[in-house]
Design a protein around this motif. Structure first.
Motif, short mmCIF file in Angstrom:
data_model
loop_
_atom_site.label_atom_id
_atom_site.label_comp_id
_atom_site.label_asym_id
_atom_site.label_seq_id
_atom_site.Cartn_x
_atom_site.Cartn_y
_atom_site.Cartn_z
N GLY A 69 0.82 -1.21 0.00
CA GLY A 69 0.00 0.00 0.00
C GLY A 69 0.85 1.25 0.00
N GLY A 70 0.19 2.38 0.28
CA GLY A 70 0.90 3.62 0.48
C GLY A 70 1.60 3.61 1.84
N PRO A 71 2.45 4.60 2.11
CA PRO A 71 3.23 4.61 3.35
C PRO A 71 2.39 4.51 4.62
N GLU A 72 1.28 5.23 4.69
CA GLU A 72 0.48 5.22 5.92
C GLU A 72 -0.12 3.83 6.17
N ARG A 73 -0.65 3.22 5.13
CA ARG A 73 -1.27 1.91 5.27
C ARG A 73 -0.23 0.88 5.73
N VAL A 74 0.93 0.87 5.08
CA VAL A 74 1.97 -0.10 5.44
C VAL A 74 2.47 0.14 6.85
N ALA A 75 2.67 1.39 7.22
CA ALA A 75 3.13 1.71 8.57
C ALA A 75 2.14 1.22 9.62
#
Length: 349
Positions: free
Chosen positions: A292-298
């Motif tokens: 995913g995008g950075p926020e989702r993965v984080a």
């Protein structure tokens, strides 16, 4: 609380699968040079560790991770460099230690070993080992590697190689002892072995809900406590497939072609079930794909770390062959966007 974030790779090198079609396979030499560039960038963006796998087949470029890691050692400053994994059962523990001690010298103390049985078995006939000795080879060679790591001179006797009588093993590592992570696909027996030996452990969690590994983690901790080891000195890590792009939708699209192609190859060899876009999205939404995008993965990393009590999380990138520029961009996002979110969340924990 410090949670280390890093990458693993097997140096995948087959036809390159993209949204727009299939591109030709690149030469292994080019793929190896690309890996060095990827490790250099991982160091520059602040990632903590990079692990490189060993394979002996045409769809992977790296048969000797230490040689590639040694090239990266001269281009990096802080990142820890590890195998992922060293197939210990079909190698010689003396040479394994010597190679990693040399890498430790080049990095001034940043080398690690991730030792495993190996999920691929091509190395056994290649180096003249009998698969009927699969368990015995691993047990004896792990025992010998640990002795070499702890003692300059070694006396050892077993069934799988010639005995050693009061022989020194050189050069010695810069670190007092090289970190040796025991790598496992998740059997409780492997967790118990690692805990009993007081070794840090890395779980390969590549399917299903990561929470199902909580039992294995508890087995590991219980075995370590029973053997008298200090749990605060032991590390619990995992590696899982993942990919980061600027947006969730972009990541979903870009990662699917290579993941599908890779899964189809391995599924045919191992009699895995079929794989399609529905399965893929289920693994992203509820399973073990960190895509995913950075926020989702984080957010998903944070949840997994808390669920399993991890102190190291490794994204395996790529799965199958992807364009080099896509891998580079994903690594940059991982270090510059994902890592700050995870670091900030755990800084006061």
């Amino acid at each position: 609380m410090k949670v280390e974030l890093g990458l693993t790779s097997f140096g995948d090198n087959s036809e390159i699968y993209t949204e727009g079609g299939v591109l030709p396979k690149i030469p292994a030499a080019e793929r190896i040079r690309n890996i060095v560039e990827e490790i250099k960038l991982a160091d520059e963006v602040g990632l903590d560790v990079y692990g490189l796998g060993e394979h002996h087949r045409p769809d992977y470029a790296v048969s000797d991770p230490v040689t590639v890691l040694a090239a990266a050692a001269m281009e990096t400053k802080n990142i820890r460099l590890s195998s992922a994994v060293t197939v210990l059962s079909s190698d010689d523990p003396v040479r394994v230690y010597q190679r990693f001690a040399t890498l430790d010298a080049l990095t001034n103390g940043r080398a690690e070993i991730m030792a495993g049985r190996g999920s691929f078995i091509e190395s056994f006939p290649l180096f003249g080992y009998d698969l009927n000795d699969y368990d015995l080879l691993y047990e004896e060679k792990l025992e010998l590697l640990m002795q070499i790591n702890q003692h300059e001179k070694v006396t050892w006797q077993g069934q799988t190689r010639e005995a050693i009588h009061d022989r020194g093993v050189y050069p010695r590592a810069v670190q007092k002892e090289l970190p040796i992570y025991l790598a496992t696909g998740g059997t409780p027996e492997s967790s118990a072995r690692a805990g009993h030996l007081g070794l840090p452990i890395t779980y390969a969690i590549i399917g299903g809900n990561p929470g199902r590994f909580r039992y294995n983690v508890e087995v590991y901790k219980a075995a370590a406590r029973e053997a008298g080891h200090d749990l605060s000195q032991l590390s619990i890590a995992n590696h899982s497939w993942g990919y980061i792009a600027d947006t969730d939708e972009q990541a979903f699209r870009e990662y699917y072609p290579s993941t599908l192609a890779h899964h189809n190859v391995i599924a045919k060899e191992r009699n895995w079930g079929s794989y399609d876009e529905r399965t893929y999205m289920t693994e992203i939404e509820h399973g073990v794909l960190f895509v995913g995008g950075p926020e989702r993965v984080a957010e998903k990393i944070i949840k997994t770390v808390e669920t399993l009590g991890l102190d190291r999380f490794l994204i395996h990138l790529p799965v199958g062959s992807m364009p080099h520029e896509k891998i580079i961009h994903a690594i940059r996002l991982y270090g510059e966007k994902v890592k700050p979110i995870v670091d900030d969340y755990f800084k006061d924990k």
